[in-house]
Motif scaffolding. Sequence first.
Motif, PDB file in Angstrom:
ATOM      1  N   SER A  25       0.855  -1.238   0.115  1.00  0.00           N
ATOM      2  CA  SER A  25      -0.011   0.147  -0.024  1.00  0.00           C
ATOM      3  C   SER A  25       0.801   1.295  -0.034  1.00  0.00           C
ATOM      4  CB  SER A  25      -1.202   0.002   1.243  1.00  0.00           C
ATOM      5  OG  SER A  25      -0.514   0.245   2.488  1.00  0.00           O
ATOM      6  N   GLY A  26       0.519   2.356  -0.139  1.00  0.00           N
ATOM      7  CA  GLY A  26       1.248   3.582  -0.210  1.00  0.00           C
ATOM      8  C   GLY A  26       1.545   4.020  -1.572  1.00  0.00           C
ATOM      9  N   ARG A  27       1.764   5.355  -1.341  1.00  0.00           N
ATOM     10  CA  ARG A  27       1.986   6.084  -2.653  1.00  0.00           C
ATOM     11  C   ARG A  27       3.582   6.173  -3.088  1.00  0.00           C
ATOM     12  NH1 ARG A  27      -1.328  11.331  -2.297  1.00  0.00           N
ATOM     13  NH2 ARG A  27      -0.510  11.116  -0.204  1.00  0.00           N
ATOM     14  N   THR A  28       4.325   5.601  -2.137  1.00  0.00           N
ATOM     15  CA  THR A  28       5.831   5.778  -2.328  1.00  0.00           C
ATOM     16  C   THR A  28       6.389   4.807  -2.546  1.00  0.00           C
ATOM     17  OG1 THR A  28       6.156   5.927   0.187  1.00  0.00           O
ATOM     18  CG2 THR A  28       5.909   8.093  -1.005  1.00  0.00           C
ATOM     19  N   PHE A  29       5.846   3.550  -2.929  1.00  0.00           N
ATOM     20  CA  PHE A  29       6.742   2.351  -3.131  1.00  0.00           C
ATOM     21  C   PHE A  29       7.454   2.316  -4.055  1.00  0.00           C
ATOM     22  CE2 PHE A  29       6.636  -2.204  -3.512  1.00  0.00           C
ATOM     23  CZ  PHE A  29       6.693  -2.640  -4.841  1.00  0.00           C
ATOM     24  N   ASN A  30       7.643   3.179  -4.951  1.00  0.00           N
ATOM     25  CA  ASN A  30       8.941   3.511  -5.923  1.00  0.00           C
ATOM     26  C   ASN A  30      10.229   3.820  -5.319  1.00  0.00           C
ATOM     27  OD1 ASN A  30       8.165   5.867  -6.045  1.00  0.00           O
ATOM     28  ND2 ASN A  30       7.705   6.013  -8.136  1.00  0.00           N
ATOM     29  N   SER A  31       9.864   4.039  -3.988  1.00  0.00           N
ATOM     30  CA  SER A  31      11.406   4.735  -3.477  1.00  0.00           C
ATOM     31  C   SER A  31      11.782   3.841  -2.436  1.00  0.00           C
ATOM     32  CB  SER A  31      10.933   6.107  -2.655  1.00  0.00           C
ATOM     33  OG  SER A  31      10.024   6.079  -1.440  1.00  0.00           O
ATOM     34  N   TYR A  32      11.044   2.720  -2.051  1.00  0.00           N
ATOM     35  CA  TYR A  32      11.454   1.638  -1.132  1.00  0.00           C
ATOM     36  C   TYR A  32      12.505   0.635  -1.788  1.00  0.00           C
ATOM     37  CZ  TYR A  32       7.908   3.420   2.017  1.00  0.00           C
ATOM     38  OH  TYR A  32       7.325   4.147   3.083  1.00  0.00           O
ATOM     39  N   THR A  33      13.488   0.445  -1.083  1.00  0.00           N
ATOM     40  CA  THR A  33      14.205  -1.037  -1.194  1.00  0.00           C
ATOM     41  C   THR A  33      13.287  -2.088  -0.734  1.00  0.00           C
ATOM     42  OG1 THR A  33      16.164  -0.005  -0.825  1.00  0.00           O
ATOM     43  CG2 THR A  33      16.186  -2.412  -0.427  1.00  0.00           C
ATOM     44  N   MET A  34      12.935  -3.146  -1.526  1.00  0.00           N
ATOM     45  CA  MET A  34      12.187  -4.153  -1.240  1.00  0.00           C
ATOM     46  C   MET A  34      13.099  -5.515  -1.053  1.00  0.00           C
ATOM     47  SD  MET A  34       9.123  -3.002  -1.063  1.00  0.00           S
ATOM     48  CE  MET A  34       8.341  -4.449  -0.984  1.00  0.00           C
ATOM     49  N   ALA A  35      12.618  -6.469  -0.175  1.00  0.00           N
ATOM     50  CA  ALA A  35      13.486  -7.593   0.069  1.00  0.00           C
ATOM     51  C   ALA A  35      12.512  -8.844   0.366  1.00  0.00           C
ATOM     52  CB  ALA A  35      14.462  -7.350   1.163  1.00  0.00           C
ATOM     53  N   TRP A  36      13.018 -10.035   0.172  1.00  0.00           N
ATOM     54  CA  TRP A  36      12.592 -11.177   0.871  1.00  0.00           C
ATOM     55  C   TRP A  36      13.270 -11.973   1.786  1.00  0.00           C
ATOM     56  CZ3 TRP A  36       7.587 -12.657  -0.543  1.00  0.00           C
ATOM     57  CH2 TRP A  36       6.791 -12.048  -1.441  1.00  0.00           C
ATOM     58  N   PHE A  37      12.754 -12.172   2.909  1.00  0.00           N
ATOM     59  CA  PHE A  37      13.281 -12.939   3.883  1.00  0.00           C
ATOM     60  C   PHE A  37      12.633 -14.454   4.072  1.00  0.00           C
ATOM     61  CE2 PHE A  37      16.530 -10.168   5.820  1.00  0.00           C
ATOM     62  CZ  PHE A  37      16.143  -8.899   5.205  1.00  0.00           C
ATOM     63  N   ARG A  38      13.373 -15.403   4.610  1.00  0.00           N
ATOM     64  CA  ARG A  38      12.688 -16.484   5.038  1.00  0.00           C
ATOM     65  C   ARG A  38      12.966 -16.925   6.460  1.00  0.00           C
ATOM     66  NH1 ARG A  38      15.269 -20.657   0.673  1.00  0.00           N
ATOM     67  NH2 ARG A  38      17.081 -21.080   1.800  1.00  0.00           N
ATOM     68  N   GLN A  39      11.972 -17.827   6.867  1.00  0.00           N
ATOM     69  CA  GLN A  39      12.286 -18.271   8.412  1.00  0.00           C
ATOM     70  C   GLN A  39      11.644 -19.755   8.440  1.00  0.00           C
ATOM     71  OE1 GLN A  39      10.860 -15.901  11.497  1.00  0.00           O
ATOM     72  NE2 GLN A  39      12.148 -16.874  13.089  1.00  0.00           N
ATOM     73  N   ALA A  98      10.065  -3.961   3.519  1.00  0.00           N
ATOM     74  CA  ALA A  98      10.609  -2.786   2.616  1.00  0.00           C
ATOM     75  C   ALA A  98      11.187  -1.797   3.554  1.00  0.00           C
ATOM     76  CB  ALA A  98       9.194  -2.321   2.391  1.00  0.00           C
ATOM     77  N   ARG A  99      11.876  -0.944   2.881  1.00  0.00           N
ATOM     78  CA  ARG A  99      12.751   0.007   3.697  1.00  0.00           C
ATOM     79  C   ARG A  99      12.538   1.223   2.960  1.00  0.00           C
ATOM     80  NH1 ARG A  99      16.775   1.210   7.263  1.00  0.00           N
ATOM     81  NH2 ARG A  99      18.128   2.775   6.613  1.00  0.00           N
ATOM     82  N   PRO A 100      12.297   2.320   3.584  1.00  0.00           N
ATOM     83  CA  PRO A 100      12.078   3.472   2.776  1.00  0.00           C
ATOM     84  C   PRO A 100      13.527   4.419   2.541  1.00  0.00           C
ATOM     85  CG  PRO A 100      11.452   3.844   5.174  1.00  0.00           C
ATOM     86  CD  PRO A 100      11.818   2.324   4.995  1.00  0.00           C
ATOM     87  N   SER A 101      14.419   3.726   1.809  1.00  0.00           N
ATOM     88  CA  SER A 101      15.475   4.716   1.711  1.00  0.00           C
ATOM     89  C   SER A 101      16.186   3.660   0.570  1.00  0.00           C
ATOM     90  CB  SER A 101      16.418   4.858   2.813  1.00  0.00           C
ATOM     91  OG  SER A 101      17.191   3.588   3.069  1.00  0.00           O
ATOM     92  N   SER A 102      17.216   4.196   0.242  1.00  0.00           N
ATOM     93  CA  SER A 102      18.071   3.521  -0.893  1.00  0.00           C
ATOM     94  C   SER A 102      19.097   2.548  -0.155  1.00  0.00           C
ATOM     95  CB  SER A 102      18.968   4.352  -1.977  1.00  0.00           C
ATOM     96  OG  SER A 102      19.777   5.262  -0.966  1.00  0.00           O
ATOM     97  N   LEU A 103      19.273   2.484   0.825  1.00  0.00           N
ATOM     98  CA  LEU A 103      20.052   1.500   1.544  1.00  0.00           C
ATOM     99  C   LEU A 103      19.764  -0.016   1.263  1.00  0.00           C
ATOM    100  CD1 LEU A 103      22.510   0.681   3.586  1.00  0.00           C
ATOM    101  CD2 LEU A 103      20.592   0.542   5.118  1.00  0.00           C
ATOM    102  N   LEU A 104      20.806  -0.546   0.778  1.00  0.00           N
ATOM    103  CA  LEU A 104      20.607  -2.161   0.056  1.00  0.00           C
ATOM    104  C   LEU A 104      21.263  -2.841   1.349  1.00  0.00           C
ATOM    105  CD1 LEU A 104      21.614  -1.264  -3.626  1.00  0.00           C
ATOM    106  CD2 LEU A 104      19.243  -1.596  -2.507  1.00  0.00           C
TER     107      LEU A 104
END
Length: 124
Positions: A25-39, A98-104
């Motif tokens: 959700s949200g209008r700033t998705f394209n500014s977020y770093t996205m990731a997948w984790f598993r447990q 998701a992380r709202p920055s360019s940090l990878l």
Amino acid sequence: QVQLVESGGGLVQAGGSLILSCAASGRTFNSYTMAWFRQAAGKEREFVAWISWSGGDTSYADSVKGRVTISRDNAKNTAYLQMNSLKPEDTAVYYCAARPSSLLSTAVRHYDYWGQGTQVTVAS
């Protein structure tokens, strides 16, 4: 605030494939770093893959490299995880983050938003 909802998990035979989706959700998705984790049961949450806001940069855990592809569609506010050649050891709950920055980053602590998880079970 961002809400993430994963889907696409399930039971698959070893060697099979699955595509996981993460709708944000949200209008700033394209500014977020996205990731997948598993447990996996009884284990700590571990990094699987990340993708930069533009989709131009990606990174994978060694355990899935060559079998998994992370992608995103910013127009649809959705991230994906294509998993091929699945192994029983891939069995886990898969989380979108998701992380709202360019940090990878591969670190759990660097991600601010998490989905509820989707179960992936690979039968031998």
